[in-house]
Design a protein around this motif. Structure first.
Motif, PDB file in Angstrom:
ATOM      1  N   MET A   1       0.847  -1.187   0.000  1.00  0.00           N
ATOM      2  CA  MET A   1       0.000   0.000   0.000  1.00  0.00           C
ATOM      3  C   MET A   1       0.887   1.243   0.000  1.00  0.00           C
ATOM      4  O   MET A   1       1.777   1.388   0.824  1.00  0.00           O
ATOM      5  N   LYS A   2       0.649   2.120  -0.962  1.00  0.00           N
ATOM      6  CA  LYS A   2       1.379   3.377  -1.063  1.00  0.00           C
ATOM      7  C   LYS A   2       0.341   4.491  -0.996  1.00  0.00           C
ATOM      8  O   LYS A   2      -0.508   4.608  -1.870  1.00  0.00           O
ATOM      9  N   LYS A   3       0.406   5.304   0.059  1.00  0.00           N
ATOM     10  CA  LYS A   3      -0.651   6.264   0.367  1.00  0.00           C
ATOM     11  C   LYS A   3      -0.211   7.705   0.160  1.00  0.00           C
ATOM     12  O   LYS A   3       0.924   8.061   0.459  1.00  0.00           O
ATOM     13  N   ILE A   4      -1.158   8.526  -0.329  1.00  0.00           N
ATOM     14  CA  ILE A   4      -0.923   9.947  -0.522  1.00  0.00           C
ATOM     15  C   ILE A   4      -2.189  10.713  -0.142  1.00  0.00           C
ATOM     16  O   ILE A   4      -3.291  10.143  -0.139  1.00  0.00           O
ATOM     17  N   GLY A   5      -2.042  11.981   0.193  1.00  0.00           N
ATOM     18  CA  GLY A   5      -3.182  12.852   0.448  1.00  0.00           C
ATOM     19  C   GLY A   5      -3.271  13.934  -0.618  1.00  0.00           C
ATOM     20  O   GLY A   5      -2.248  14.361  -1.150  1.00  0.00           O
ATOM     21  N   ILE A   6      -4.484  14.330  -0.933  1.00  0.00           N
ATOM     22  CA  ILE A   6      -4.742  15.459  -1.821  1.00  0.00           C
ATOM     23  C   ILE A   6      -5.558  16.459  -1.018  1.00  0.00           C
ATOM     24  O   ILE A   6      -6.580  16.094  -0.436  1.00  0.00           O
ATOM     25  N   TYR A   7      -5.100  17.711  -0.976  1.00  0.00           N
ATOM     26  CA  TYR A   7      -5.833  18.724  -0.215  1.00  0.00           C
ATOM     27  C   TYR A   7      -6.299  19.807  -1.168  1.00  0.00           C
ATOM     28  O   TYR A   7      -5.498  20.430  -1.860  1.00  0.00           O
ATOM     29  N   GLY A   8      -7.620  20.019  -1.210  1.00  0.00           N
ATOM     30  CA  GLY A   8      -8.236  21.006  -2.089  1.00  0.00           C
ATOM     31  C   GLY A   8      -8.308  22.383  -1.468  1.00  0.00           C
ATOM     32  O   GLY A   8      -7.697  22.668  -0.445  1.00  0.00           O
ATOM     33  N   SER A   9      -9.113  23.224  -2.096  1.00  0.00           N
ATOM     34  CA  SER A   9      -9.139  24.659  -1.774  1.00  0.00           C
ATOM     35  C   SER A   9      -9.862  25.023  -0.491  1.00  0.00           C
ATOM     36  O   SER A   9      -9.654  26.100   0.044  1.00  0.00           O
ATOM     37  N   ILE A  10     -10.733  24.170   0.017  1.00  0.00           N
ATOM     38  CA  ILE A  10     -11.524  24.490   1.207  1.00  0.00           C
ATOM     39  C   ILE A  10     -10.827  23.917   2.439  1.00  0.00           C
ATOM     40  O   ILE A  10     -10.515  22.733   2.483  1.00  0.00           O
ATOM     41  N   PHE A  11     -10.611  24.750   3.456  1.00  0.00           N
ATOM     42  CA  PHE A  11      -9.972  24.266   4.677  1.00  0.00           C
ATOM     43  C   PHE A  11     -10.979  23.490   5.511  1.00  0.00           C
ATOM     44  O   PHE A  11     -12.022  24.011   5.893  1.00  0.00           O
ATOM     45  N   VAL A  12     -10.679  22.221   5.764  1.00  0.00           N
ATOM     46  CA  VAL A  12     -11.573  21.367   6.552  1.00  0.00           C
ATOM     47  C   VAL A  12     -10.890  20.857   7.813  1.00  0.00           C
ATOM     48  O   VAL A  12     -11.329  19.884   8.417  1.00  0.00           O
ATOM     49  N   GLY A  13      -9.820  21.522   8.215  1.00  0.00           N
ATOM     50  CA  GLY A  13      -9.149  21.131   9.447  1.00  0.00           C
ATOM     51  C   GLY A  13      -8.016  20.158   9.195  1.00  0.00           C
ATOM     52  O   GLY A  13      -7.487  20.044   8.096  1.00  0.00           O
ATOM     53  N   ASP A  14      -7.658  19.456  10.248  1.00  0.00           N
ATOM     54  CA  ASP A  14      -6.496  18.583  10.243  1.00  0.00           C
ATOM     55  C   ASP A  14      -6.691  17.381   9.329  1.00  0.00           C
ATOM     56  O   ASP A  14      -7.800  17.059   8.909  1.00  0.00           O
ATOM     57  N   VAL A  15      -5.607  16.697   9.039  1.00  0.00           N
ATOM     58  CA  VAL A  15      -5.620  15.489   8.232  1.00  0.00           C
ATOM     59  C   VAL A  15      -5.474  14.272   9.149  1.00  0.00           C
ATOM     60  O   VAL A  15      -5.074  14.396  10.299  1.00  0.00           O
ATOM     61  N   LYS A  16      -5.816  13.111   8.640  1.00  0.00           N
ATOM     62  CA  LYS A  16      -5.724  11.877   9.435  1.00  0.00           C
ATOM     63  C   LYS A  16      -4.285  11.405   9.597  1.00  0.00           C
ATOM     64  O   LYS A  16      -3.954  10.757  10.576  1.00  0.00           O
ATOM     65  N   ASP A  17      -3.436  11.708   8.629  1.00  0.00           N
ATOM     66  CA  ASP A  17      -2.069  11.212   8.665  1.00  0.00           C
ATOM     67  C   ASP A  17      -1.124  12.280   8.112  1.00  0.00           C
ATOM     68  O   ASP A  17      -1.160  12.583   6.916  1.00  0.00           O
ATOM     69  N   LYS A  18      -0.287  12.843   8.958  1.00  0.00           N
ATOM     70  CA  LYS A  18       0.670  13.868   8.524  1.00  0.00           C
ATOM     71  C   LYS A  18       1.965  13.260   8.008  1.00  0.00           C
ATOM     72  O   LYS A  18       2.842  13.967   7.537  1.00  0.00           O
ATOM     73  N   ASN A  19       2.092  11.945   8.087  1.00  0.00           N
ATOM     74  CA  ASN A  19       3.338  11.284   7.717  1.00  0.00           C
ATOM     75  C   ASN A  19       3.319  10.702   6.309  1.00  0.00           C
ATOM     76  O   ASN A  19       4.121   9.821   5.997  1.00  0.00           O
ATOM     77  N   ILE A  20       2.389  11.163   5.481  1.00  0.00           N
ATOM     78  CA  ILE A  20       2.348  10.716   4.095  1.00  0.00           C
ATOM     79  C   ILE A  20       2.610  11.919   3.190  1.00  0.00           C
ATOM     80  O   ILE A  20       2.610  13.057   3.638  1.00  0.00           O
ATOM     81  N   ASP A  21       2.846  11.647   1.913  1.00  0.00           N
ATOM     82  CA  ASP A  21       3.006  12.717   0.931  1.00  0.00           C
ATOM     83  C   ASP A  21       1.668  13.395   0.680  1.00  0.00           C
ATOM     84  O   ASP A  21       0.604  12.777   0.829  1.00  0.00           O
TER      85      ASP A  21
END
Length: 196
Positions: free
Chosen positions: A1-21
């Motif tokens: 499993m290779k995981k990444i996050g995509i963050y769009g234009s609307i701020f929705v608070g913190d992310v579930k995992d800060k240790n991924i790309d």
């Protein structure tokens, strides 16, 4: 499993995992900066980004606003081309319902990639056909929506079902609850939402 996050234009608070790309889409770069996360690159038509100076320290892929895909779709395609098979998406559920519906289409288009959409209140993903046990976690409700006629069985929940035919125009499976974990069996892929 290779995981990444995509963050769009609307701020929705913190992310579930800060240790991924992370990939920032348009103003998503400002959202990630607020969270002290440095994205691997910033992409999009940059139409929602007010402060272009914020981009000086980042790899950037700029697209024309006249294109055949949304910025989120382009970011997802980029993530898949880079070999990621698990994607968390943030910042796509507010204001522009047309863009949110476009993201929901991506869940079905890329059904072989595990994509989860998060905001302050919801966790949304495509539940693959088969049997599942899903923990309540911090969510109060769960809902299922069929893309096509789907046989649904639900156990360990407030509103159980036994081999019920759920059609795409039927909202019967909205706002169900479980005390701990729900057992779900479906014969087709289905849209699954956990909500507060």
């Amino acid at each position: 499993m290779k995981k990444i996050g995509i963050y769009g234009s609307i701020f929705v608070g913190d992310v579930k995992d800060k240790n991924i790309d992370y990939i920032a889409v348009d103003n998503g770069v400002m959202n990630l900066i607020r969270l002290d996360i440095h994205p691997i690159f910033v992409m999009g038509d940059l139409d929602s980004l007010d402060d272009k100076k914020a981009l000086l320290d980042y790899n950037i892929k700029v697209y024309s606003p006249i294109k055949d895909d949304t910025d989120t779709a382009l970011a997802l395609r980029e993530a898949i081309e880079r070999g990621y098979d698990t994607v968390d998406i943030y910042g796509v559920t507010h204001k522009r319902l047309d863009h949110f519906m476009a993201v929901l289409c991506l869940l079905k288009r890329y059904r072989d990639i595990h994509i989860t959409i998060y905001d302050e209140y919801n966790k949304i993903y495509l539940l693959r056909k088969g049997k599942h046990i899903i923990k309540k976690d911090n969510y109060k409700y769960f809902s299922l929506f069929a893309y096509e006629p789907t046989i649904v069985s639900l156990k360990n929940c407030h509103y159980p079902l036994d081999h019920y035919l759920l059609n795409s125009d039927n909202p019967l499976c909205v706002s169900n609850q479980t005390d701990d974990e729900v057992e779900i069996e479906i014969d087709k892929d289905i849209l699954f939402i956990q909500a507060n």
